[in-house]
Write a protein that holds these residues in place. Structure first.
Motif, mmCIF file in Angstrom:
data_model
loop_
_atom_site.group_PDB
_atom_site.id
_atom_site.type_symbol
_atom_site.label_atom_id
_atom_site.label_comp_id
_atom_site.label_asym_id
_atom_site.label_seq_id
_atom_site.Cartn_x
_atom_site.Cartn_y
_atom_site.Cartn_z
ATOM 1 N N ALA A 132 36.557 35.160 42.266
ATOM 2 C CA ALA A 132 37.417 36.318 41.978
ATOM 3 C C ALA A 132 36.897 37.044 40.736
ATOM 4 O O ALA A 132 36.852 38.281 40.687
ATOM 5 C CB ALA A 132 38.861 35.861 41.775
ATOM 6 N N GLY A 133 36.488 36.256 39.732
ATOM 7 C CA GLY A 133 35.940 36.838 38.505
ATOM 8 C C GLY A 133 34.655 37.605 38.778
ATOM 9 O O GLY A 133 34.438 38.699 38.245
ATOM 10 N N LEU A 134 33.825 37.039 39.645
ATOM 11 C CA LEU A 134 32.550 37.677 39.992
ATOM 12 C C LEU A 134 32.809 39.036 40.668
ATOM 13 O O LEU A 134 32.127 40.027 40.405
ATOM 14 C CB LEU A 134 31.821 36.748 40.960
ATOM 15 N N GLU A 135 33.830 39.066 41.521
ATOM 16 C CA GLU A 135 34.139 40.312 42.225
ATOM 17 C C GLU A 135 34.667 41.374 41.252
ATOM 18 O O GLU A 135 34.310 42.552 41.354
ATOM 19 C CB GLU A 135 35.126 40.050 43.357
ATOM 20 N N ASP A 152 22.694 57.890 34.323
ATOM 21 C CA ASP A 152 21.676 58.750 34.950
ATOM 22 C C ASP A 152 20.820 57.974 35.943
ATOM 23 O O ASP A 152 20.377 58.509 36.954
ATOM 24 C CB ASP A 152 20.739 59.336 33.872
ATOM 25 N N GLN A 153 20.537 56.727 35.601
ATOM 26 C CA GLN A 153 19.679 55.890 36.460
ATOM 27 C C GLN A 153 20.479 54.639 36.832
ATOM 28 O O GLN A 153 20.212 53.552 36.335
ATOM 29 C CB GLN A 153 18.418 55.444 35.696
ATOM 30 N N PRO A 154 21.491 54.785 37.715
ATOM 31 C CA PRO A 154 22.426 53.668 37.922
ATOM 32 C C PRO A 154 21.812 52.459 38.628
ATOM 33 O O PRO A 154 20.917 52.590 39.453
ATOM 34 C CB PRO A 154 23.524 54.286 38.790
ATOM 35 N N VAL A 155 22.343 51.300 38.265
ATOM 36 C CA VAL A 155 22.077 50.066 39.006
ATOM 37 C C VAL A 155 23.175 49.990 40.066
ATOM 38 O O VAL A 155 24.354 50.102 39.737
ATOM 39 C CB VAL A 155 22.167 48.830 38.083
ATOM 40 N N LYS A 156 22.786 49.809 41.337
ATOM 41 C CA LYS A 156 23.799 49.696 42.398
ATOM 42 C C LYS A 156 24.246 48.248 42.499
ATOM 43 O O LYS A 156 23.415 47.338 42.384
ATOM 44 C CB LYS A 156 23.209 50.147 43.730
ATOM 45 N N VAL A 157 25.518 48.038 42.754
ATOM 46 C CA VAL A 157 26.020 46.650 42.779
ATOM 47 C C VAL A 157 26.949 46.405 43.971
ATOM 48 O O VAL A 157 27.749 47.261 44.336
ATOM 49 C CB VAL A 157 26.700 46.275 41.433
ATOM 50 N N VAL A 158 26.776 45.220 44.586
ATOM 51 C CA VAL A 158 27.641 44.782 45.690
ATOM 52 C C VAL A 158 27.992 43.312 45.482
ATOM 53 O O VAL A 158 27.136 42.519 45.092
ATOM 54 C CB VAL A 158 26.922 44.946 47.064
ATOM 55 N N ALA A 159 29.255 42.958 45.746
ATOM 56 C CA ALA A 159 29.665 41.548 45.846
ATOM 57 C C ALA A 159 29.940 41.289 47.322
ATOM 58 O O ALA A 159 30.747 41.988 47.938
ATOM 59 C CB ALA A 159 30.924 41.288 45.018
ATOM 60 N N ASP A 205 23.061 53.471 51.633
ATOM 61 C CA ASP A 205 24.379 53.565 50.987
ATOM 62 C C ASP A 205 24.763 52.265 50.273
ATOM 63 O O ASP A 205 25.938 52.061 49.940
ATOM 64 C CB ASP A 205 25.459 53.954 52.011
ATOM 65 N N PHE A 206 23.787 51.376 50.030
ATOM 66 C CA PHE A 206 24.075 50.121 49.306
ATOM 67 C C PHE A 206 24.795 50.444 47.993
ATOM 68 O O PHE A 206 24.323 51.275 47.214
ATOM 69 C CB PHE A 206 22.763 49.378 49.005
ATOM 70 N N GLY A 207 25.924 49.820 47.757
ATOM 71 C CA GLY A 207 26.658 50.017 46.503
ATOM 72 C C GLY A 207 27.784 51.034 46.616
ATOM 73 O O GLY A 207 28.610 51.147 45.719
ATOM 74 N N SER A 208 27.837 51.763 47.754
ATOM 75 C CA SER A 208 28.907 52.764 47.870
ATOM 76 C C SER A 208 30.264 52.064 48.006
ATOM 77 O O SER A 208 31.290 52.598 47.619
ATOM 78 C CB SER A 208 28.658 53.703 49.054
ATOM 79 N N GLU A 209 30.267 50.859 48.592
ATOM 80 C CA GLU A 209 31.472 50.011 48.599
ATOM 81 C C GLU A 209 31.120 48.742 47.849
ATOM 82 O O GLU A 209 30.129 48.073 48.191
ATOM 83 C CB GLU A 209 31.827 49.632 50.038
ATOM 84 N N VAL A 210 31.897 48.368 46.848
ATOM 85 C CA VAL A 210 31.478 47.255 45.976
ATOM 86 C C VAL A 210 31.719 45.901 46.640
ATOM 87 O O VAL A 210 30.884 45.012 46.569
ATOM 88 C CB VAL A 210 32.213 47.284 44.615
ATOM 89 N N ARG A 211 32.862 45.734 47.308
ATOM 90 C CA ARG A 211 33.178 44.424 47.887
ATOM 91 C C ARG A 211 32.999 44.491 49.406
ATOM 92 O O ARG A 211 33.638 45.281 50.083
ATOM 93 C CB ARG A 211 34.618 44.059 47.553
ATOM 94 N N LEU A 212 32.100 43.659 49.907
ATOM 95 C CA LEU A 212 31.848 43.654 51.344
ATOM 96 C C LEU A 212 31.984 42.240 51.887
ATOM 97 O O LEU A 212 31.753 41.264 51.165
ATOM 98 C CB LEU A 212 30.427 44.153 51.643
#
Ligand SMILES: NC(=O)c1ccc[n+]([C@@H]2O[C@H](COP(=O)([O-])OP(=O)(O)OC[C@H]3O[C@@H](n4cnc5c(N)ncnc54)[C@H](OP(=O)(O)O)[C@@H]3O)[C@@H](O)[C@H]2O)c1
Length: 255
Positions: free
Chosen positions: A163-166, A180-187, A242-249
């Protein structure tokens, strides 16, 4: 010379991490792997496929040492020489499994939180601090679990860490949205996968883990995904524009 895609992957000695690494064995990729034991088979496969692969043995329940190693590796990379960089936090451990109040060895609680939560956070901290201004594609994938949302009997440490990781992924994604140069993130919750983690679960008594029969039934009914299948699906996810457009998958919603 063709620029490479770098993947830093934790927990590659077996299970889902091995499946992810094998799916990424392509000549244009450079894999940097982390676990306590070396996966010799994976190294052989990489060699045979002509893929650059470095293996680091490290105990990821030690956050400070882990952060130091990640910093050394990342600071050695020349950003202009690579096409992309991806950090995949996959290493995880279920133990200690016991209802609250029945875990006698309190040091195990800290170790569990370290490997499942603190080390992914501190190494992500190092990753973002080093790569933030690199003008290339940058991603972090955190392997979470349905346990990040649903409580399970005797899994309070594991559920709390996931839960903390999410939430960490959500905060990081929010912060990166104004960079400006974002890192994309997904859990990502990977589904139920046929690994040693599942083997171990099925050995538990109903007294220790009330839902054990459900997991025995999933195995008996052939309802577990293979690590190779999950690795392949994760590779496809990483390649999505679109990787990262939704954070929790949840992988079960994607296949
Ligand atoms: N299998 C499932 O059904 C399932 C479901 C939901 C989520 N997940 C998540 O998926 C991820 C992988 O799980 P899995 O099923 O593949 O587990 P696994 O078969 O037990 O493999 C765990 C991996 O993590 C590494 N690891 C564990 N503790 C470590 C430590 N202290 N330092 C370094 N590496 C460590 C192990 O390597 P060494 O032992 O060699 O160090 C191993 O490579 C985990 O985050 C898990 O929570 C799995």
């Amino acid at each position: 010379m063709t620029k490479k895609n770098i993947y830093l992957i934790t927990g590659t000695s077996r299970g889902i991490g091995e499946g992810i690494a094998e799916a990424l064995l392509a000549p244009n990729n450079h894999l940097i792997c982390f676990s306590r034991s070396i996966n010799h088979d994976l190294r052989q496969k990489a060699k045979a496929a002509g893929v650059e692969l470095d293996y680091n043995t490290i105990d990821l329940s030690k956050p400070a040492q882990s952060a130091e190693l990640f910093r050394e590796i990342l600071e050695d990379i020349a950003p202009e020489s690579i096409a992309s960089i991806t950090l995949i936090h996959n290493a995880g451990a279920l133990e200690p499994l016991a209802p609250v109040g029945r875990e006698k060895d309190l040091s195990k609680i800290g170790q569990s939180l370290n490997v499942n939560l603190t080390t992914p956070i501190v190494t992500s901290e190092v990753f973002v601090s080093v790569v933030q201004n690199w003008a290339i594609d940058k991603k972090i994938l955190l392997i979470s679990s349905g346990a990040g949302i649903h409580p399970y009997h005797a899994w309070s440490m594991y559920c709390s860490a996931k839960a903390g990781l999410e939430m960490f992924a959500r905060c990081l994604s929010l912060e990166q949205s104004t960079e400006d140069q974002p890192v994309k993130v997904v859990a990502l919750a990977p589904g139920v996968v046929d690994t040693s983690m599942q083997d171990f679960l099925r050995t538990l008594s109903e007294d220790t883990f009330h839902q054990v029969q459900r997991f025995k039934d999933l195995k008996a009914n052939d309802q577990l995904w293979s690590p190779a299948f999950v690795g392949g699906e994760i590779r496809k996810l990483l390649e999505r524009p679109d990787f990262g457009s939704e954070v929790r998958l949840d992988l079960r919603d994607l296949v």
